[in-house]
Write a protein that holds these residues in place. Structure first.
Motif, PDB file in Angstrom:
ATOM      1  N   UNK A 236     -42.212  10.387  11.991  1.00  0.00           N
ATOM      2  CA  UNK A 236     -40.849  10.211  12.492  1.00  0.00           C
ATOM      3  C   UNK A 236     -40.655   8.745  12.868  1.00  0.00           C
ATOM      4  N   UNK A 237     -39.652   8.124  12.284  1.00  0.00           N
ATOM      5  CA  UNK A 237     -39.404   6.705  12.540  1.00  0.00           C
ATOM      6  C   UNK A 237     -38.373   6.501  13.643  1.00  0.00           C
ATOM      7  N   UNK A 238     -37.855   7.595  14.181  1.00  0.00           N
ATOM      8  CA  UNK A 238     -36.898   7.518  15.288  1.00  0.00           C
ATOM      9  C   UNK A 238     -36.896   8.882  15.978  1.00  0.00           C
ATOM     10  N   UNK A 239     -36.300   8.916  17.166  1.00  0.00           N
ATOM     11  CA  UNK A 239     -36.171  10.190  17.891  1.00  0.00           C
ATOM     12  C   UNK A 239     -34.678  10.459  18.094  1.00  0.00           C
ATOM     13  N   UNK A 240     -33.975  10.663  16.985  1.00  0.00           N
ATOM     14  CA  UNK A 240     -32.522  10.849  17.079  1.00  0.00           C
ATOM     15  C   UNK A 240     -32.147  12.142  17.784  1.00  0.00           C
ATOM     16  N   UNK A 241     -33.045  13.095  17.803  1.00  0.00           N
ATOM     17  CA  UNK A 241     -32.816  14.314  18.579  1.00  0.00           C
ATOM     18  C   UNK A 241     -32.448  13.920  20.012  1.00  0.00           C
ATOM     19  N   UNK A 242     -33.317  13.104  20.602  1.00  0.00           N
ATOM     20  CA  UNK A 242     -33.118  12.672  21.991  1.00  0.00           C
ATOM     21  C   UNK A 242     -31.863  11.805  22.110  1.00  0.00           C
ATOM     22  N   UNK A 243     -31.714  10.847  21.165  1.00  0.00           N
ATOM     23  CA  UNK A 243     -30.573   9.920  21.233  1.00  0.00           C
ATOM     24  C   UNK A 243     -29.259  10.703  21.201  1.00  0.00           C
ATOM     25  N   UNK A 244     -29.159  11.676  20.285  1.00  0.00           N
ATOM     26  CA  UNK A 244     -27.916  12.437  20.131  1.00  0.00           C
ATOM     27  C   UNK A 244     -27.662  13.301  21.363  1.00  0.00           C
ATOM     28  N   UNK A 245     -28.701  13.988  21.820  1.00  0.00           N
ATOM     29  CA  UNK A 245     -28.514  14.874  22.992  1.00  0.00           C
ATOM     30  C   UNK A 245     -28.105  14.048  24.207  1.00  0.00           C
ATOM     31  N   UNK A 246     -28.782  12.915  24.427  1.00  0.00           N
ATOM     32  CA  UNK A 246     -28.441  12.070  25.587  1.00  0.00           C
ATOM     33  C   UNK A 246     -27.004  11.563  25.490  1.00  0.00           C
ATOM     34  N   UNK A 247     -26.607  11.113  24.298  1.00  0.00           N
ATOM     35  CA  UNK A 247     -25.262  10.549  24.129  1.00  0.00           C
ATOM     36  C   UNK A 247     -24.196  11.617  24.340  1.00  0.00           C
ATOM     37  N   UNK A 248     -24.366  12.781  23.727  1.00  0.00           N
ATOM     38  CA  UNK A 248     -23.340  13.829  23.847  1.00  0.00           C
ATOM     39  C   UNK A 248     -23.305  14.376  25.282  1.00  0.00           C
ATOM     40  N   UNK A 249     -24.496  14.447  25.923  1.00  0.00           N
ATOM     41  CA  UNK A 249     -24.530  14.924  27.323  1.00  0.00           C
ATOM     42  C   UNK A 249     -23.754  13.950  28.227  1.00  0.00           C
ATOM     43  N   UNK A 250     -23.981  12.647  28.031  1.00  0.00           N
ATOM     44  CA  UNK A 250     -23.296  11.636  28.846  1.00  0.00           C
ATOM     45  C   UNK A 250     -21.787  11.718  28.631  1.00  0.00           C
ATOM     46  N   UNK A 251     -21.385  11.883  27.377  1.00  0.00           N
ATOM     47  CA  UNK A 251     -19.955  12.004  27.053  1.00  0.00           C
ATOM     48  C   UNK A 251     -19.350  13.241  27.730  1.00  0.00           C
ATOM     49  N   UNK A 252     -20.031  14.387  27.561  1.00  0.00           N
ATOM     50  CA  UNK A 252     -19.511  15.646  28.119  1.00  0.00           C
ATOM     51  C   UNK A 252     -19.385  15.545  29.637  1.00  0.00           C
ATOM     52  N   UNK A 253     -20.366  14.913  30.266  1.00  0.00           N
ATOM     53  CA  UNK A 253     -20.363  14.736  31.713  1.00  0.00           C
ATOM     54  C   UNK A 253     -19.172  13.878  32.147  1.00  0.00           C
ATOM     55  N   UNK A 254     -18.961  12.778  31.424  1.00  0.00           N
ATOM     56  CA  UNK A 254     -17.868  11.858  31.785  1.00  0.00           C
ATOM     57  C   UNK A 254     -16.503  12.510  31.572  1.00  0.00           C
ATOM     58  N   UNK A 255     -16.395  13.352  30.547  1.00  0.00           N
ATOM     59  CA  UNK A 255     -15.126  14.065  30.338  1.00  0.00           C
ATOM     60  C   UNK A 255     -14.894  15.018  31.504  1.00  0.00           C
ATOM     61  N   UNK A 256     -15.957  15.719  31.900  1.00  0.00           N
ATOM     62  CA  UNK A 256     -15.825  16.683  32.998  1.00  0.00           C
ATOM     63  C   UNK A 256     -15.425  16.002  34.299  1.00  0.00           C
ATOM     64  N   UNK A 257     -16.014  14.828  34.579  1.00  0.00           N
ATOM     65  CA  UNK A 257     -15.732  14.155  35.849  1.00  0.00           C
ATOM     66  C   UNK A 257     -14.466  13.307  35.782  1.00  0.00           C
ATOM     67  N   UNK A 258     -13.925  13.132  34.591  1.00  0.00           N
ATOM     68  CA  UNK A 258     -12.734  12.302  34.442  1.00  0.00           C
ATOM     69  C   UNK A 258     -13.057  10.824  34.292  1.00  0.00           C
ATOM     70  N   UNK A 259     -14.361  10.477  34.161  1.00  0.00           N
ATOM     71  CA  UNK A 259     -14.742   9.056  34.019  1.00  0.00           C
ATOM     72  C   UNK A 259     -14.359   8.522  32.626  1.00  0.00           C
ATOM     73  N   UNK A 260     -14.178   9.405  31.672  1.00  0.00           N
ATOM     74  CA  UNK A 260     -13.741   9.028  30.330  1.00  0.00           C
ATOM     75  C   UNK A 260     -12.585   9.921  29.943  1.00  0.00           C
TER      76      UNK A 260
END
Ligand code: KIV
Length: 267
Positions: A236-260
């Motif tokens: 594996x030359x990257x860990x996109x599993x982690x990158x994608x989950x972290x990015x979408x989690x951060x986005x979902x969190x910010x939408x929920x809190x109104x930060x985005x």
């Protein structure tokens, strides 16, 4: 300016010169653009899309229309890599006329330069007819996923002396029938080395050790998009599993809190 695609002749020349060929699978225009930017020589629109895109357990359900759809997307996304379209299960194993017409459709409608099919000496008449019709054919031997039920699972092939001799004979039959390259999947490295030495056409390995003329990996595997898929052959030359989950989690969190979206992202 239109870039010239890497040809079958170029791949053969690189193999003769000892310059290894890098191939990856790809299924859409966005990744095709990135794969070209990264300098991959060849792209396989593989029926592995049945598993990594469609979520099937095997490659068997993939249809010719589906492969053509993905070939067109990839062809639009990159201009230089050599493009190979996979013939799906059931599109070339029956009568030879139908197989040639299916391969022609894949090239004509999918915009690929070559087709790939799985199987040994028994495919020689089909390959001869395709190459006579101007269709370059890449062979595929060893752990051939379309035969998973016949093989009794995804198991390393060519381990016994008899099986190794048969695989070597099959490889020679594919070359004699007109294949311009052959994928060797899931076989011991010393056998892949023997086959590569015996053939003039390039061998492209996957789980077949370092002695092939080139390598292919499923793009989603090398990018680490499935944390649970860790076979020995895979690097594996990257860990996109982690990158994608972290990015979408951060986005979902910010939408929920109104930060985005904030003022900086509003018109
Ligand atoms: O379908 C596919 O992706 C393949 C490669 C693994 C060789 O056949």
């Amino acid at each position: 300016m239109k870039k010239k695609r890497i040809s079958t002749r170029q791949l053969r020349k690189w193999a003769e010169d000892g310059r290894k060929i890098s191939m990856v699978t790809c299924y859409d225009a966005t990744f095709a653009r990135l794969v070209e930017e990264a300098g991959a020589d060849a792209v396989l629109i593989g029926d592995s899309l049945g598993m990594v895109i469609q979520g099937h357990e095997t490659t068997l359900p993939v249809t010719l229309d589906e492969i053509i759809y993905h070939c067109r997307a990839v062809a639009r996304g990159c201009r230089r890599p050599h493009l190979v379209g996979d013939l799906p299960f059931g599109t070339y194993q029956g009568n030879v006329d139908a197989a040639v017409m299916n391969a022609a459709r894949l090239m004509k409608e999918g915009g690929v330069q070559a087709v790939k099919l799985e199987g040994g000496a028994h495919c020689a008449p089909t390959i001869e007819r395709m190459t006579t019709a101007g269709i370059p054919v890449m062979g595929h031997l060893g752990l051939t996923p379309q035969s998973v039920h016949q093989l009794g699972g995804y198991r390393i092939q060519g381990r016994t002396v008899d099986a190794a001799e048969k695989l070597l004979a099959d490889a020679c039959a594919l070359e004699a029938a007109g294949c311009y390259a052959v994928v060797l999947e899931g076989i011991p490295a010393p056998l892949a080395e023997r086959v590569s030495a015996a053939l003039a056409i390039p061998t492209i390995g996957i789980g077949a050790g370092p002695h092939c003329d080139g390598q292919v990996l499923v793009l989603y595997d090398l990018l680490g998009l499935d944390g649970a898929f860790n076979p020995k052959f895979l690097k594996k030359y990257a860990d996109l599993n982690r990158v994608v989950v972290d990015a979408v989690r951060a986005y979902a969190e910010e939408v929920k809190t109104g930060a985005f979206p904030d003022d900086a992202h509003s018109h």
